[in-house]
Design a protein around this motif. Structure first.
Motif, mmCIF file in Angstrom:
data_model
loop_
_atom_site.group_PDB
_atom_site.id
_atom_site.type_symbol
_atom_site.label_atom_id
_atom_site.label_comp_id
_atom_site.label_asym_id
_atom_site.label_seq_id
_atom_site.Cartn_x
_atom_site.Cartn_y
_atom_site.Cartn_z
ATOM 1 N N VAL A 192 0.862 -1.181 0.000
ATOM 2 C CA VAL A 192 0.000 0.000 0.000
ATOM 3 C C VAL A 192 0.895 1.227 0.000
ATOM 4 O O VAL A 192 1.794 1.343 0.849
ATOM 5 C CB VAL A 192 -0.920 0.025 1.241
ATOM 6 N N ASP A 193 0.697 2.135 -0.954
ATOM 7 C CA ASP A 193 1.397 3.420 -0.915
ATOM 8 C C ASP A 193 0.348 4.523 -0.788
ATOM 9 O O ASP A 193 -0.864 4.232 -0.764
ATOM 10 C CB ASP A 193 2.333 3.581 -2.116
ATOM 11 N N SER A 244 -2.937 0.638 -3.966
ATOM 12 C CA SER A 244 -2.603 -0.598 -3.267
ATOM 13 C C SER A 244 -2.528 -1.731 -4.279
ATOM 14 O O SER A 244 -3.045 -1.633 -5.400
ATOM 15 C CB SER A 244 -3.632 -0.922 -2.180
ATOM 16 N N ILE A 252 1.182 -5.658 9.893
ATOM 17 C CA ILE A 252 1.293 -4.536 8.957
ATOM 18 C C ILE A 252 2.670 -3.929 9.190
ATOM 19 O O ILE A 252 3.008 -3.555 10.318
ATOM 20 C CB ILE A 252 0.181 -3.496 9.171
ATOM 21 N N TYR A 308 5.949 -1.348 8.343
ATOM 22 C CA TYR A 308 6.479 -0.126 7.727
ATOM 23 C C TYR A 308 7.973 -0.058 7.986
ATOM 24 O O TYR A 308 8.434 -0.150 9.126
ATOM 25 C CB TYR A 308 5.827 1.149 8.261
ATOM 26 N N THR A 368 1.238 -7.428 5.165
ATOM 27 C CA THR A 368 1.022 -6.233 4.346
ATOM 28 C C THR A 368 2.096 -5.199 4.641
ATOM 29 O O THR A 368 2.422 -4.948 5.805
ATOM 30 C CB THR A 368 -0.365 -5.624 4.637
ATOM 31 N N THR A 369 2.635 -4.592 3.591
ATOM 32 C CA THR A 369 3.674 -3.568 3.720
ATOM 33 C C THR A 369 3.146 -2.207 3.306
ATOM 34 O O THR A 369 2.505 -2.076 2.266
ATOM 35 C CB THR A 369 4.889 -3.914 2.838
ATOM 36 N N ILE A 370 3.421 -1.198 4.131
ATOM 37 C CA ILE A 370 3.101 0.196 3.805
ATOM 38 C C ILE A 370 4.351 0.843 3.226
ATOM 39 O O ILE A 370 5.436 0.766 3.820
ATOM 40 C CB ILE A 370 2.641 0.975 5.050
ATOM 41 N N LEU A 405 2.245 8.554 9.075
ATOM 42 C CA LEU A 405 2.037 7.209 8.534
ATOM 43 C C LEU A 405 1.682 6.222 9.645
ATOM 44 O O LEU A 405 0.759 5.398 9.494
ATOM 45 C CB LEU A 405 3.294 6.762 7.792
ATOM 46 N N TYR A 433 -1.961 4.253 9.309
ATOM 47 C CA TYR A 433 -2.004 2.839 8.913
ATOM 48 C C TYR A 433 -1.877 1.874 10.089
ATOM 49 O O TYR A 433 -2.107 0.673 9.922
ATOM 50 C CB TYR A 433 -0.912 2.548 7.888
ATOM 51 N N PRO A 482 0.684 0.385 11.777
ATOM 52 C CA PRO A 482 1.512 -0.814 11.597
ATOM 53 C C PRO A 482 1.828 -1.484 12.928
ATOM 54 O O PRO A 482 1.821 -0.857 13.988
ATOM 55 C CB PRO A 482 2.776 -0.280 10.928
#
Length: 515
Positions: free
Chosen positions: A30-31, A35, A211, A213, A237-239, A253, A257, A259
């Motif tokens: 996800v940026d 996504s 999650i 980051y 999942t990666t941010i 961030l 999100y 994380p």
């Protein structure tokens, strides 16, 4: 009879298997703008593999990736690997001259570049005989380049992985250049899963519901594991953040999100602690673990972070040559001021200048052996021979080992110096300086006095609102005497606005020595 050739392509294990895994419809990356689900990652990876193949880029040739951390990056990296082509992630903060050196050294056949970074390589185009294709991701595409999105859209979403070997070169990483020009470090296909299992799963217990980051960017070996191989190995999942990881941007961030895993570097942790938003309420309430590498974490920073945010920072040491962390603190066993203990699966030694093993408490060079060691440097035969010696890789770092097995950083091999005949660790003096309430960052180098004797010289960045002066210099000198030893205090202290660093946060002491 020759042993049967056994194929292994890392892209199949990290990407392909998710076409039919339970995580197919789950966001992989996800940026801020888009996504990418695991299923879409597999399809886009195959589009990249088809694109590179359609451009007649042969197997084992190099493709440079000069890209910001967006969802375009992972499929470009994995698409090259799946096609048997070698991706070369590039530091996004280099000069045109440095890009010219790397592109010529690697003989890259193509470069995939994020539009904002295109001006840095534009002057080089037409001057590199091996570079045939420039793909621009986003923005206005000039006549000499190709629109990445349009080119990908024309490609099929399936591709049969090239039958590579587990020991075959999969990708290169150029070293961060903290000691000069970067070196092309060659890593094999199996190394990615080795670090994912040994550190990602073995130490931090990364899980599908995590999650992630990473402030460290994908082009950095540390960031490549954090943001790509670790989460993909389990379905997390990666941010991604394409912008600079300033404290403002990172706090925003973390809050948005939420994380569970945050990978940073000591410089960022220190700056975040000194920020007005430095509180649990302004970060992630789901944060279960923080990790630090790139340079040793000062003890005071680790303790202050735990007190402020209620979560430990696991500090460790890794390298471009070993791909990720091989000595680390672990959950439930954190000793701030040390790098912890060897990660299971790696062996380490501390040796003297004659490679004799040293006893507890003695300072020597750290050597490491493990499955993720690089296959050597490209076009650097002598440096390869000096660094990679049988199963052992020289880290270039000086360490001591305590009687109960904790390893403590003492500086780079070329940073150590003797004061009054006694070894002095720049990091020890820096840690003492940083423990003072006025100091944000510090770097220490050797300098000769009027009699030709070597003494410590310090460069200090003060916290916001604090002014330097002779009184503060004397106060800092007395502080170091009390914390580190009377002979180790810096005879000269220079107050600076910033310290020269690589893009991965390592202080470039060679620049300070040249001042």
């Amino acid at each position: 009879m020759a042993e049967e050739f056994k194929t292994y392509n890392a892209a199949k294990e990290f990407v392909d298997r998710h076409r039919t895994s339970p995580y197919r419809d789950k966001p992989a990356f996800v940026d801020p703008a888009r996504s990418l689900t695991y299923g879409e990652l597999a399809e886009t990876t195959d589009r990249f593999a088809n694109l590179f193949t359609a451009c007649a880029i042969p197997t084992e040739a190099r493709v440079a990736l000069l890209m910001l951390d967006t969802i375009s990056y992972p499929p470009a990296f994995w698409g090259a690997i799946k096609a048997g082509i070698v991706p070369v992630p590039l530091n996004t903060l280099l000069t045109t001259e440095q890009y010219g050196y790397i592109l010529a050294d690697s003989r890259a056949r193509a470069v995939v570049v994020s539009a904002p970074l295109l001006p840095a390589i534009k002057p080089l185009l037409g001057k590199l005989p091996h570079l045939k294709h420039v793909f621009v991701d986003g923005g206005e595409v000039p006549a000499f380049a190709l629109d990445l999105a349009a080119e990908l859209a024309a490609q099929p979403t399936t591709f049969e992985a090239v039958a590579t070997n587990a020991d075959e070169t999969a990708f290169w990483l150029y070293s961060s250049g903290s000691t000069g020009m970067p070196k092309g470090t060659r890593h094999i296909h199996l190394s990615l899963m080795s670090t994912a299992k040994l550190y990602g799963q073995g130490i931090i217990d990364i899980r599908p519901d995590d999650i992630v980051y990473s402030a460290a960017k994908i082009f950095f070996a540390y960031g490549l594991g954090n943001a790509m191989s670790f989460p993909l190995s389990v379905g997390a999942t990666t941010i991604l953040l394409p912008d600079r990881p300033t404290p403002d941007a990172v706090f925003a961030l973390l809050k948005k999100y939420q994380p569970t895993l945050f990978f940073g570097v000591p410089t960022l942790y220190a700056a975040m602690l000194n920020h007005p938003k430095a509180s649990r309420d302004e970060s992630s309430s789901r944060l279960r673990m923080c990790i630090s590498a790139g340079e040793p974490l000062p003890e005071e920073v680790g303790k202050a972070w735990r007190e402020r945010f209620g979560v430990d920072i696991l500090d460790g040491i890794g390298s471009t040559e070993m791909l990720h962390i091989f000595v680390s603190n672990t959950p439930g066993d954190v000793r701030y001021g040390t790098s912890g203990k060897p990660v299971p699966g790696y062996a380490v030694r501390i040796v003297d200048e004659n490679d004799r093993d040293l006893q507890d408490g003695e300072i020597g060079e750290l050597l490491v052996s493990g499955p993720s060691s690089a296959d050597g440097y490209w076009n650097q035969r002598e440096k390869t021979r000096r660094t990679f010696q049988g199963p052992w890789t020289r880290s270039g770092d000086k360490y001591t080992r305590s009687a109960d097995g904790y390893f403590t950083y003492q500086g780079r091999t070329d940073d150590m110096f003797k004061v009054s005949g006694i070894w002095c660790s720049p990091f020890e003096v820096e840690s003492a300086l940083i423990s003072h309430d006025a100091v944000l960052e510090a770097a220490v180098v050797a300098k000769e006095d009027g009699d030709g004797l070597v003494k410590p010289r310090a460069f200090v960045v003060l916290k916001s609102g604090i002014e330097g002066g002779d009184a503060l210099v004397r106060e800092l000198q007395e502080h170091v005497k009390a914390k580190a030893g009377p002979w180790k205090y810096p005879r000269w202290i220079t107050f600076a606005e910033t310290l020269p660093k690589t893009a991965t946060g390592k202080i470039q002491r060679f620049k300070l020595r040249d001042m």
